[in-house]
Design a protein around this motif. Structure first.
Motif, short mmCIF file in Angstrom:
data_model
loop_
_atom_site.label_atom_id
_atom_site.label_comp_id
_atom_site.label_asym_id
_atom_site.label_seq_id
_atom_site.Cartn_x
_atom_site.Cartn_y
_atom_site.Cartn_z
N VAL A 111 0.89 -1.08 -0.01
CA VAL A 111 0.03 -0.24 0.06
C VAL A 111 0.92 1.04 0.01
N PRO A 112 0.33 2.53 -0.32
CA PRO A 112 1.11 3.61 -0.45
C PRO A 112 1.80 3.84 0.87
N GLU A 113 2.97 4.35 0.80
CA GLU A 113 3.81 4.65 1.97
C GLU A 113 4.27 3.72 2.92
N LYS A 114 3.96 2.46 2.57
CA LYS A 114 4.40 1.10 3.30
C LYS A 114 5.20 0.37 2.68
N ASP A 115 6.20 -0.50 3.43
CA ASP A 115 6.89 -1.48 2.61
C ASP A 115 6.05 -2.49 2.11
N ARG A 116 6.48 -3.13 1.06
CA ARG A 116 5.96 -4.28 0.39
C ARG A 116 6.11 -5.57 1.47
N GLU A 117 5.09 -6.35 1.91
CA GLU A 117 5.14 -7.10 2.66
C GLU A 117 4.74 -8.73 2.04
N GLY A 118 5.41 -9.52 2.61
CA GLY A 118 4.99 -11.02 1.87
C GLY A 118 3.87 -11.57 2.42
N VAL A 119 3.13 -12.05 1.72
CA VAL A 119 1.43 -12.42 1.93
C VAL A 119 1.78 -14.18 2.22
N SER A 120 2.29 -14.71 0.89
CA SER A 120 2.28 -16.24 0.86
C SER A 120 3.39 -16.58 -0.12
N CYS A 121 3.70 -17.79 0.19
CA CYS A 121 4.87 -18.77 -0.75
C CYS A 121 4.44 -19.89 -0.63
N ILE A 122 4.93 -20.38 -2.04
CA ILE A 122 4.60 -21.94 -2.21
C ILE A 122 5.91 -22.45 -2.96
N SER A 123 6.37 -23.58 -2.58
CA SER A 123 7.43 -24.37 -2.96
C SER A 123 6.94 -25.73 -3.56
N SER A 124 7.92 -26.77 -3.83
CA SER A 124 7.45 -27.91 -4.22
C SER A 124 7.03 -28.68 -3.09
N SER A 125 7.18 -28.24 -1.86
CA SER A 125 6.99 -29.34 -0.92
C SER A 125 6.35 -28.35 0.24
N ASP A 126 6.38 -26.93 0.37
CA ASP A 126 5.50 -26.38 1.51
C ASP A 126 5.06 -25.19 0.77
N THR A 127 4.23 -24.62 1.97
CA THR A 127 3.31 -23.38 1.83
C THR A 127 3.66 -22.48 2.97
N TYR A 128 3.76 -21.04 2.70
CA TYR A 128 3.77 -20.26 3.82
C TYR A 128 2.59 -18.97 3.72
N TYR A 129 2.03 -18.62 4.85
CA TYR A 129 1.16 -17.49 4.77
C TYR A 129 1.68 -16.54 6.02
N ALA A 130 1.39 -15.37 5.86
CA ALA A 130 1.56 -14.37 6.84
C ALA A 130 0.33 -14.43 7.60
N ASP A 131 0.68 -14.30 8.99
CA ASP A 131 -0.37 -14.54 10.10
C ASP A 131 -1.65 -13.71 9.90
N SER A 132 -1.48 -12.56 8.96
CA SER A 132 -2.80 -11.59 8.71
C SER A 132 -3.69 -12.60 7.75
N VAL A 133 -3.39 -13.41 6.93
CA VAL A 133 -4.13 -13.84 5.82
C VAL A 133 -4.29 -15.63 6.10
N LYS A 134 -3.78 -15.93 7.16
CA LYS A 134 -3.82 -17.53 7.45
C LYS A 134 -5.34 -17.68 7.68
N GLY A 135 -5.76 -18.95 7.21
CA GLY A 135 -7.13 -19.27 7.08
C GLY A 135 -8.17 -18.58 6.17
N ARG A 136 -7.75 -17.35 5.46
CA ARG A 136 -8.64 -16.94 4.65
C ARG A 136 -7.96 -16.92 3.18
#
Length: 120
Positions: A40-65
């Motif tokens: 968002v404007p005036e804020k740093d870019r933040e990681g939301v989610s990531c996927i590899s061949s064996s794993d996924t990652y979610y930021a706490d703010s989006v987990k479950g959604r």
């Protein structure tokens, strides 16, 4: 030419859903971990989610959604976003660091971004 192209953004109301797509060209997407970021404007870019061949990652703010997935046949990664909130409003980018695991390292390739607006 190596490229990531996002699509699927738009205007939705709180509680609604969107699915973002990240289509890769010039390389085989399933060889690498792919991440989604938002800014968002005036804020740093933040990681939301990531996927590899064996794993996924979610930021706490989006987990479950949010759910990240990949279709190797289409060379595309998706981000299914459910129960959207006003604070999810941002430009969403997909990216890769050419690594094979999450979280990503230094980003080498960014997409151009797609705007998600959550508002009533």
């Amino acid at each position: 030419q190596v490229q990531l192209v996002e699509s699927g953004g738009g205007l939705v109301q709180p509680g609604e859903s969107l699915r973002l797509s990240c289509a890769a060209s010039g390389f085989t997407l399933d060889d690498y971990a792919i991440g989604w970021f938002r800014q968002v404007p005036e804020k740093d870019r933040e990681g939301v989610s990531c996927i590899s061949s064996s794993d996924t990652y979610y930021a706490d703010s989006v987990k479950g959604r949010f759910t990240i997935s990949r279709d190797n046949a289409k060379n595309t990664v998706y981000l299914q976003m459910n129960n959207l909130r006003a604070e999810d409003t941002a430009v969403y980018y997909c990216a890769t660091s050419w690594g094979s695991s999450c979280p990503l390292g230094y980003i080498e390739v960014w997409g151009q971004g797609t705007l998600v607006t959550v508002s009533s």
